[in-house]
Design an enzyme around this catalytic site. Structure first.
Site, PDB file in Angstrom:
ATOM      1  N   TYR A 253      16.353  -2.829   2.311  1.00  0.00           N
ATOM      2  CA  TYR A 253      16.897  -2.436   3.620  1.00  0.00           C
ATOM      3  C   TYR A 253      16.700  -3.573   4.615  1.00  0.00           C
ATOM      4  O   TYR A 253      15.817  -4.426   4.455  1.00  0.00           O
ATOM      5  CB  TYR A 253      16.264  -1.143   4.131  1.00  0.00           C
ATOM      6  CG  TYR A 253      14.755  -1.121   4.158  1.00  0.00           C
ATOM      7  CD1 TYR A 253      14.037  -1.652   5.230  1.00  0.00           C
ATOM      8  CD2 TYR A 253      14.036  -0.536   3.117  1.00  0.00           C
ATOM      9  CE1 TYR A 253      12.652  -1.615   5.261  1.00  0.00           C
ATOM     10  CE2 TYR A 253      12.654  -0.485   3.136  1.00  0.00           C
ATOM     11  CZ  TYR A 253      11.967  -1.027   4.218  1.00  0.00           C
ATOM     12  OH  TYR A 253      10.585  -0.989   4.236  1.00  0.00           O
TER      13      TYR A 253
ATOM     14  N   ASP B  43      -3.977   6.698   6.840  1.00  0.00           N
ATOM     15  CA  ASP B  43      -4.458   6.552   5.466  1.00  0.00           C
ATOM     16  C   ASP B  43      -5.940   6.881   5.310  1.00  0.00           C
ATOM     17  O   ASP B  43      -6.381   7.217   4.211  1.00  0.00           O
ATOM     18  CB  ASP B  43      -4.216   5.128   4.974  1.00  0.00           C
ATOM     19  CG  ASP B  43      -2.769   4.882   4.566  1.00  0.00           C
ATOM     20  OD1 ASP B  43      -1.992   5.854   4.569  1.00  0.00           O
ATOM     21  OD2 ASP B  43      -2.425   3.738   4.260  1.00  0.00           O
TER      22      ASP B  43
END
Length: 392
Positions: free
Chosen positions: A216, A298
């Site tokens: 992308y 995370d």
């Protein structure tokens, strides 16, 4: 009413947290273990759920200036390059979810957040601050770093990533992250360096046996970000997110894909690689907060990259944490953290579980792969759209 909050970790999640909290009037000590605030990696996809929150933080114009706006999400066979499914992005997604779908360079997003944080008078930034000890009681928290500095505050937020030190203060008898057996390779190239037919204005995904690839645009469309994830054993440091890689090592792990994808992989000037480690999905709110300590991103819920929501969930956490602490003084921190964890853990667990499931589906072989491809051809955008995620 305000509190003094220590934020451990100067990545995207930590910076978003410092910005959101400081806008609520809280004073922040932001601690980064590296010698400078910087970000490794390349591309990040930001779904409407993430961009909506960044816009709410006043970052709309600078974000649009650094982002690419993919026009479509297209899924292809890694063997034949045939289109399996396609979903319009661009204005269609922006109209549906009241926020754009962007793809950005991770370093650009990090720099944007860092600039916004530095403009906040209530944020103090410290580098070289690797936390080695954290203590708390009913009224305060105290952390010490490896360079013999110490900070005291009303609360501690662990945004210190997958290998979080702060997490040990929230979850008793915690186990370390486990290896997934999956490796990721990433590369980036100027679009102008590619033949016109290989340039990309959308999110392109290739699915193959035990592997998938994604490409992308980033940096306003000038660069193309490429990532390949395959089932392969790591030979390096599992904590190192930026190891040298090569096309030969990638092909050794995956074999040669079909001509369409193979040409793109061969065009990349260099490869970096890292091993994917993970934790099970969250089981309850207690895994996100305890007393005056909270976790986000995370540190609380690592996200495998099969739903492109690692940064998105950290940004969501940051805004939710600030909302929970709105109008709260030092005495109210534990209750605010409990509200934050109760509001966030189930959504984060759902995204974690969906990412796990996507990994199995993306890398399917045999009859499961054939069934997946048929379903994609028949249902198309209905399978690719994620209203429960993007509208949240």
């Amino acid at each position: 009413m305000a509190a003094h909050i220590i934020v451990a970790g100067g990545g995207i999640g930590g910076l978003a947290t410092a910005l959101a909290l400081s806008r609520q009037g809280h004073s922040i000590d932001l601690l980064e273990q590296a010698p400078a605030f910087a970000e490794i990696g390349a591309g990040v996809q930001l779904g409407p759920n993430a961009t909506r929150r960044l816009l709410a933080l006043g970052l709309g114009k600078p974000l649009a200036a650094i982002a690419a706006k993919p026009d479509a999400l297209t899924v292809r066979s890694a063997d034949s390059n045939a289109v399996l499914a396609r979903m319009q992005l661009g204005s269609a997604v922006e109209h549906r979810y009241r926020a754009p779908y962007y793809s950005v360079h991770r370093a650009d997003l990090h720099a944007l957040l860092l600039k916004a944080v530095r403009a906040q008078k209530k944020v103090a930034l410290s580098t070289g601050a690797r936390i080695v000890e954290a203590r708390r009681d009913d009224d305060f928290v105290c952390v010490a770093s490896a360079n013999a500095h110490a900070w005291e505050g009303d609360a501690l937020v662990g945004a210190d990533g997958l290998w979080s030190t702060v997490r040990q203060q929230v979850i008793e008898a915690d186990t370390p992250p486990h290896a997934t057996g999956h490796m990721a390779w990433r590369a980036i190239i100027a679009q102008q360096a590619l033949p016109a037919a290989m340039r990309c204005n959308g999110v392109e995904v290739w699915l193959g046996p035990k592997l998938h690839a994604v490409a992308y645009p980033v940096r306003g469309g000038r660069l193309l970000n490429v990532v390949v994830i395959a089932e392969s054993t790591s030979t390096g440091d599992v904590r190192d997110w930026d190891q040298a890689g090569s096309l030969a090592a990638l092909q050794s792990a995956t074999g040669r894909s079909g001509a369409g994808l193979q040409k793109l992989l061969e065009a990349m000037p260099a490869w970096r690689t890292w091993a994917l480690s993970d934790r099970p999905p969250l089981k309850n709110a207690d895994q996100m907060a305890s007393g005056r300590i909270a976790l986000l991103g995370d540190a609380a819920h690592p996200m495998l990259p099969y739903l492109a929501q690692g940064a998105g969930m950290a940004i969501e956490d940051a805004v939710a944490l600030a909302e929970a602490l709105g109008g709260v003084d030092a005495a109210g921190v534990p209750q605010a953290f409990a509200r934050y964890a109760a509001a966030r853990w189930q959504r984060n667990a759902r995204v974690q579980a969906r990412a796990h499931r996507n990994g199995t589906i993306f890398h399917a072989t045999g009859p499961v792969r054939l069934g997946r491809d048929v379903a994609m051809r028949v249902l198309g955008a209905l399978l690719l759209d994620q209203p429960w995620l993007y509208a949240g």
